[in-house]
Design a protein around this motif. Structure first.
Motif, short mmCIF file in Angstrom:
data_model
loop_
_atom_site.label_atom_id
_atom_site.label_comp_id
_atom_site.label_asym_id
_atom_site.label_seq_id
_atom_site.Cartn_x
_atom_site.Cartn_y
_atom_site.Cartn_z
N UNK A 175 1.47 -1.37 0.00
CA UNK A 175 -0.28 0.21 -0.12
C UNK A 175 0.81 1.21 -0.20
N UNK A 176 1.68 1.47 0.24
CA UNK A 176 3.07 2.00 1.10
C UNK A 176 4.02 3.05 -0.29
N UNK A 177 4.29 1.13 -0.60
CA UNK A 177 5.85 1.87 -0.98
C UNK A 177 6.01 1.10 -2.20
N UNK A 178 4.91 0.65 -3.32
CA UNK A 178 4.75 -0.01 -3.92
C UNK A 178 5.24 0.67 -5.51
N UNK A 179 6.07 1.73 -5.15
CA UNK A 179 6.16 3.01 -6.97
C UNK A 179 7.98 2.82 -6.91
N UNK A 180 8.09 2.23 -5.51
CA UNK A 180 9.52 1.89 -5.38
C UNK A 180 10.55 0.20 -5.10
N UNK A 181 9.19 -0.67 -4.41
CA UNK A 181 9.40 -1.89 -4.00
C UNK A 181 7.93 -2.56 -5.18
#
Length: 465
Positions: A55-61
């Motif tokens: 939810x929080x870090x899908x842009x980087x992982x």
């Protein structure tokens, strides 16, 4: 793409070592996301190290694999986390197939070492949920593996990142009460949260190493970090005199139990949709029962524990853990050459509290956003009146520590932290070894020296990693 991967690995290595002098960078460099796998799809893995990261870090992982011994929990995890990645029953097959950058380990405590060592050996950096492991031999194996394979291990010590605990660190580091000479630290688990450990695999010492390892590793890590010194020697007492066989009746587990109507500890798992879907519906795969009887005769951990810890800098700590308190909270007092610091959280008669003990625990585990609340820390210098400092913090996410830990690991691991909250292998080892030493002390009746447990060289201060 390879450049991005090298930068990530270098940054995680720095995070584990506590060395933050690195250039600015980002996971998305060259359109390359961090490739993550998760082994162990229980409630902690699928939520804190699973769904929240999506939810929080899908842009980087991105998750490129999930692994568990239970195929039903694997399928649940994939749906709950809302990821589209392969699932595996075998860890090595997952690593060979997915080629991840980072392995997150959230399995049963006694198996952490297996996946940490295999992950390092197969060329991955590893992030492990606490505790690092459950005994000194496994700890030494992990230390040897990190040395051998030149990969790094990060520990998920979220309590360090709570603003309240960070304020204590700040006050101690500034020399507010001079040199610390002794500490009194007491932690109380209530009959909701405390009892839950005796329903789960944590009630077996061969699985969790006793609560001196599984739970107290949080508390011992805080002490090591606050004091900035290594533990030297431990003497402890402990016993099982409330839960387990200490009861006139028992059942196999709560759902079919004939004692429901007259057992204060009856827990209706059917009221939890998540527990039903994650555990009950998948019992037939591996036989794991989530709502075991707290009076089970197989329970062999302690339910009361007390330890005295002597540090390399001569600080002495008196520590206790109670698992059947009417409330959940903690107290600590630091005595120094110039005064005293007192801190506590969730002591019901210190502050008006409207939530039940069950609701308080649910809030601590929750990951939602909320307004700041203010909690006091009292400093009292010699020959002066005391001063009360109000510290702003969130109640959810372990006092606001969860989100701050995640941000450090997945958003800016290269950012210098003045409080050295990033925890690596050495931090994980030192916290576990206190619990292991306490367990040996209880069993032998003797004080146990930390230096006798592994080949890690102890330091008086400035421990580093």
């Amino acid at each position: 793409m390879e450049k991005s991967r090298r930068i990530f690995l270098k940054s995680v290595s720095a995070l584990a070592a506590g060395t933050m002098i690195l250039p600015s960078w980002g996971f998305g460099l060259d359109n390359r996301k961090l490739k993550v796998v998760l082994v162990g799809t229980g409630v902690r893995g699928t939520s804190f190290w699973g769904k929240r990261l999506v939810e929080k870090y899908s842009d980087s992982l991105e998750f490129v694999g999930l692994c568990d011994i239970n195929p039903g929990r694997l399928e649940y995890a994939k749906n709950y986390m809302e990821v589209d990645c392969p699932t595996f029953l075998d860890f090595r097959t997952m690593i060979n197939s997915s080629r991840p950058d980072l392995v997150i380990v959230t399995t049963v405590d006694a198996t952490h070492h297996e996946f940490i060592i295999q992950g390092l050996e197969m060329g991955c950096d590893v992030l492990s949920e606490k505790p690092l492991t459950t005994d000194e031999d496994k700890c030494q194996q992990i230390v040897d593996a990190e040395r051998k394979y030149d990969k790094k291990l990060v520990l998920g010590f979220n309590y360090r990142w709570s603003p309240y605990n960070t304020k204590i660190k700040e006050l101690l580091s500034e020399g507010t009460i001079g040199k610390i000479t002794s500490v009194d630290f007491h932690w109380y688990l209530n009959t909701y949260h405390g009892a839950s450990y005796f329903r789960r695999w944590h009630g077996l010492r061969e699985k969790g190493g006793t609560l001196l390892v599984h739970k107290s590793t949080h508390h011992f890590d805080l002490l090591n970090w606050w004091l900035d010194s290594d533990p030297k020697e431990v003497f402890a007492y402990g016993d099982l005199e409330f839960y387990g066989a200490n009861h006139p009746f028992r059942g196999d587990y709560c759902r079919p139990c004939t004692h429901k109507s007259n057992c204060d500890f009856y827990w209706d798992i059917t009221e939890s949709k998540r527990d039903m879907e994650l555990y009950v519906e998948n019992e037939h795969h591996d036989g794991y029962i989530r709502d075991n009887c707290v009076w089970g005769k197989e329970i062999n951990i302690y339910d009361k524990m007390s330890a005295q810890i002597k540090y390399m800098d001569n600080t002495v700590v008196n520590y206790s853990l109670t698992t059947y308190s009417p409330f959940e909270g903690w107290r600590i007092a630091f005595n120094g050459t110039k005064g005293r610091i007192e801190a506590s959280l969730d002591i019901p008669y210190n502050k008006e509290m409207e939530m039940s003990q069950e609701e308080l625990h649910a809030m601590e585990m929750a990951q939602g956003e909320e307004e700041l609340t203010y909690e006091p820390i009292v400093t009292h210098k010699l020959w002066n009146d005391f001063e009360t400092i109000q510290v702003g913090m969130e109640k959810s996410g372990h006092g606001g520590g969860d989100k701050r830990l995640h941000d450090q690991v997945f958003t800016h691991p290269d950012k210098k932290d003045p409080y050295d909250r990033a925890a690596g292998l050495r931090d994980g080892a030192m916290s576990v070894l206190i619990g292991v030493a306490a367990r040996h002390s209880i069993e032998t009746g003797n004080p146990i020296r930390i230096e006798d447990l592994t080949d890690i060289k102890l330091m008086e201060s400035g421990r580093g990693a």
